[in-house]
Design an enzyme around this catalytic site. Structure first.
Site, PDB file in Angstrom:
ATOM      1  N   CYS A  24     -19.196  12.402  26.178  1.00 56.23           N
ATOM      2  CA  CYS A  24     -17.672  12.018  25.858  1.00 56.23           C
ATOM      3  C   CYS A  24     -17.109  12.148  27.181  1.00 56.23           C
ATOM      4  O   CYS A  24     -17.932  12.364  27.915  1.00 56.23           O
ATOM      5  CB  CYS A  24     -17.395  13.289  24.608  1.00 56.23           C
ATOM      6  SG  CYS A  24     -17.776  15.513  26.021  1.00 56.23           S
ATOM      7  N   HIS A  53     -23.063  21.705  29.389  1.00 60.50           N
ATOM      8  CA  HIS A  53     -24.774  22.421  28.532  1.00 60.50           C
ATOM      9  C   HIS A  53     -25.462  21.393  28.714  1.00 60.50           C
ATOM     10  O   HIS A  53     -26.192  20.522  27.845  1.00 60.50           O
ATOM     11  CB  HIS A  53     -24.442  22.913  27.442  1.00 60.50           C
ATOM     12  CG  HIS A  53     -24.014  24.930  28.345  1.00 60.50           C
ATOM     13  ND1 HIS A  53     -23.222  25.137  27.017  1.00 60.50           N
ATOM     14  CD2 HIS A  53     -23.535  25.335  29.116  1.00 60.50           C
ATOM     15  CE1 HIS A  53     -22.006  26.223  26.964  1.00 60.50           C
ATOM     16  NE2 HIS A  53     -23.024  26.259  28.486  1.00 60.50           N
ATOM     17  N   GLU A 138     -16.484  29.074  25.603  1.00 59.76           N
ATOM     18  CA  GLU A 138     -15.034  27.945  26.583  1.00 59.76           C
ATOM     19  C   GLU A 138     -14.733  29.352  25.350  1.00 59.76           C
ATOM     20  O   GLU A 138     -13.419  29.519  25.453  1.00 59.76           O
ATOM     21  CB  GLU A 138     -15.179  26.197  24.738  1.00 59.76           C
ATOM     22  CG  GLU A 138     -13.900  26.745  24.988  1.00 59.76           C
ATOM     23  CD  GLU A 138     -14.160  24.976  23.751  1.00 59.76           C
ATOM     24  OE1 GLU A 138     -15.210  24.017  23.761  1.00 59.76           O
ATOM     25  OE2 GLU A 138     -12.979  25.038  23.091  1.00 59.76           O
ATOM     26  N   THR A 176     -12.689  23.840  20.868  1.00 63.02           N
ATOM     27  CA  THR A 176     -13.426  22.386  20.620  1.00 63.02           C
ATOM     28  C   THR A 176     -14.896  21.440  19.922  1.00 63.02           C
ATOM     29  O   THR A 176     -14.553  20.725  19.042  1.00 63.02           O
ATOM     30  CB  THR A 176     -13.253  21.867  22.318  1.00 63.02           C
ATOM     31  OG1 THR A 176     -14.507  22.024  22.882  1.00 63.02           O
ATOM     32  CG2 THR A 176     -12.393  21.885  22.034  1.00 63.02           C
ATOM     33  N   CYS A 206     -11.067  18.449  18.774  1.00 62.09           N
ATOM     34  CA  CYS A 206     -12.051  17.200  19.891  1.00 62.09           C
ATOM     35  C   CYS A 206     -12.498  15.961  19.041  1.00 62.09           C
ATOM     36  O   CYS A 206     -13.139  16.175  17.873  1.00 62.09           O
ATOM     37  CB  CYS A 206     -12.739  17.616  19.855  1.00 62.09           C
ATOM     38  SG  CYS A 206     -14.137  16.320  21.489  1.00 62.09           S
ATOM     39  N   SER A 234     -26.792  24.040  23.914  1.00 63.05           N
ATOM     40  CA  SER A 234     -25.517  22.923  23.740  1.00 63.05           C
ATOM     41  C   SER A 234     -25.037  23.286  22.503  1.00 63.05           C
ATOM     42  O   SER A 234     -25.781  23.247  21.581  1.00 63.05           O
ATOM     43  CB  SER A 234     -25.915  21.609  23.974  1.00 63.05           C
ATOM     44  OG  SER A 234     -25.166  20.507  23.394  1.00 63.05           O
ATOM     45  N   SER A 235     -23.661  23.905  22.225  1.00 65.26           N
ATOM     46  CA  SER A 235     -23.213  24.275  21.216  1.00 65.26           C
ATOM     47  C   SER A 235     -23.243  22.864  19.944  1.00 65.26           C
ATOM     48  O   SER A 235     -23.855  23.049  19.140  1.00 65.26           O
ATOM     49  CB  SER A 235     -21.660  24.421  21.125  1.00 65.26           C
ATOM     50  OG  SER A 235     -21.432  24.703  19.838  1.00 65.26           O
ATOM     51  N   ASN A 236     -22.796  21.594  20.542  1.00 64.57           N
ATOM     52  CA  ASN A 236     -22.433  20.508  19.121  1.00 64.57           C
ATOM     53  C   ASN A 236     -23.485  19.810  19.630  1.00 64.57           C
ATOM     54  O   ASN A 236     -24.290  19.852  18.003  1.00 64.57           O
ATOM     55  CB  ASN A 236     -21.155  19.505  20.603  1.00 64.57           C
ATOM     56  CG  ASN A 236     -21.826  18.571  21.419  1.00 64.57           C
ATOM     57  OD1 ASN A 236     -22.044  17.316  21.147  1.00 64.57           O
ATOM     58  ND2 ASN A 236     -22.306  19.076  22.862  1.00 64.57           N
ATOM     59  N   SER A 278     -23.116  16.247  26.098  1.00 61.56           N
ATOM     60  CA  SER A 278     -23.408  16.843  26.993  1.00 61.56           C
ATOM     61  C   SER A 278     -24.764  15.437  27.386  1.00 61.56           C
ATOM     62  O   SER A 278     -24.743  16.010  28.142  1.00 61.56           O
ATOM     63  CB  SER A 278     -23.594  17.673  27.089  1.00 61.56           C
ATOM     64  OG  SER A 278     -24.219  18.415  25.815  1.00 61.56           O
TER      65      SER A 278
HETATM   66  S1  SF4 Z   1     -16.824  18.024  23.281  1.00 57.28           S
HETATM   67 FE1  SF4 Z   1     -16.272  19.261  24.825  1.00 57.28          FE
HETATM   68  S2  SF4 Z   1     -15.663  18.032  26.899  1.00 57.28           S
HETATM   69 FE2  SF4 Z   1     -16.287  16.348  24.902  1.00 57.28          FE
HETATM   70  S3  SF4 Z   1     -14.147  15.331  24.208  1.00 57.28           S
HETATM   71 FE3  SF4 Z   1     -14.773  17.119  23.716  1.00 57.28          FE
HETATM   72  S4  SF4 Z   1     -13.867  19.442  23.950  1.00 57.28           S
HETATM   73 FE4  SF4 Z   1     -13.766  17.916  25.945  1.00 57.28          FE
END
Ligand code: SF4
Length: 320
Positions: A24, A53, A138, A176, A206, A234-236, A278
């Site tokens: 991102c 991460h 975060e 986010t 986000c 990595s949370s996402n 990430s």
């Molecule tokens: S995932 Fe996290 S680092 Fe990437 S744009 Fe969204 S808030 Fe920003």
């Protein structure tokens, strides 16, 4: 068109890539800050916490001369200091200032926006509620940006049982890497619990988190198994894997090609691949290559949403 079989006579597996996937704008900016700092000031530069991460990214930057530490006390006097994309608590900012450390802040602008929004709510006299995961850097950074208590809510039941009178003016912000979909039920519970409640507009969530989650949902309608490329912290990335599973598709998180297990893809016709915000493209390529070692593959990509977001670098690095 005839499909090529491998020497064992197997038909190719269809690999479908989610769109968007991977890096991102906040991650691209954070990595670029470290790389440009190394070019401009020379190694070593010190990064507090993993810049993003992903172990592969961290190792590549280590090889170029970045050093990763968890505490500012591990940074020598005068050394270039970079805050990670996740943001930091105010006490970390204060400690760096007290030590006169030259700081480059790689906090994602969307995280900084949440910090500012939270401060505005508190300045209005509202009790602040943060929807997020305990222990995530975060969340620790956001909580530490606020003077006074911040009430962390992780579930709907946390929201319902908050120890705050119902007529108290409150406001919430969200981590986010939770999407609109992730937070919807918790926020609904907060609205049931409090009469005077404010929260950010949907657009403050986000964009990258939401887009990757929408894409993995779409992917899950087309494939037999989903591989999410990303680190276990990595949370996402974890959330993408969970969404695939919630959609009824066996879904696995893999850090790189070496973690692919043959039994996951043995009898399948289609494999969906996505990557957390990430995870670099090189790791997606590695996973496809690992798959190719097991089965012939044909790769295509969903059309999906095209992202055009980019964030400016800190002024001291922008011109190098
Ligand atoms: S995932 Fe996290 S680092 Fe990437 S744009 Fe969204 S808030 Fe920003």
């Amino acid at each position: 068109m005839a499909q090529l079989r491998n020497p064992a006579g197997e038909l190719p597996v269809q690999v479908i890539l989610a769109q968007p996937r991977g890096f991102c704008a906040g991650v691209i900016r954070a990595i670029e800050i470290v790389e440009r700092a190394l070019e401009k000031y020379g190694p070593p530069v010190y990064v507090r916490h993993e810049i993003v991460h992903n172990q592969y990214v961290v190792n590549q930057l280590k090889a170029k001369g970045a050093r990763f530490v968890e505490n500012l006390s591990d940074i020598p006097p005068g050394a270039i200091t970079i805050f990670s994309a996740h943001g930091v608590a105010q006490r970390v900012v204060d400690e760096a200032a007290a030590r006169n450390l030259p700081v480059l802040d790689a906090t994602c602008p969307l995280v900084a926006k949440v910090h500012n929004q939270a401060k505005r709510y508190v300045a209005q006299g509202r009790k602040l509620i943060l929807v997020g995961h305990a222990g995530h850097p975060e969340v620790e950074g956001t909580m530490g940006q606020i003077e006074g208590p911040v009430h962390l809510v992780q579930t709907e039941s946390d929201a319902s049982s908050l120890d705050i009178p119902a007529d108290t003016p409150v406001a919430y912000v969200t981590q986010t890497t939770l999407s609109v979909d992730d937070t919807r039920a918790i926020i609904a519970a907060l609205h049931l619990r409090f009469r005077d409640i404010l929260g950010p507009e949907t657009r403050d969530i986000c964009y990258a988190t939401q887009n990757r989650q929408t894409a993995v949902r779409e992917l899950s309608r087309l494939v037999d198994v989903i591989l999410v490329v990303g680190s276990s912290n990595s949370s996402n990335s974890n959330r993408l894997r969970e969404i695939g599973s919630e959609m009824g598709i066996p879904s696995y998180l893999v850090a790189d090609g070496g973690e692919l297990r043959a039994e996951w893809v043995r009898d399948v016709r289609t494999v969906g691949i996505t990557a957390g915000a990430s995870a670099p493209d090189a790791l997606i390529d590695q996973v496809i290559e690992a798959l190719r070692q097991l089965r012939p593959v044909v790769v295509s990509s969903l059309h999906g949403r095209e992202e055009k977001v980019s964030f400016r670098l800190p002024s001291e690095l922008a011109m190098t």
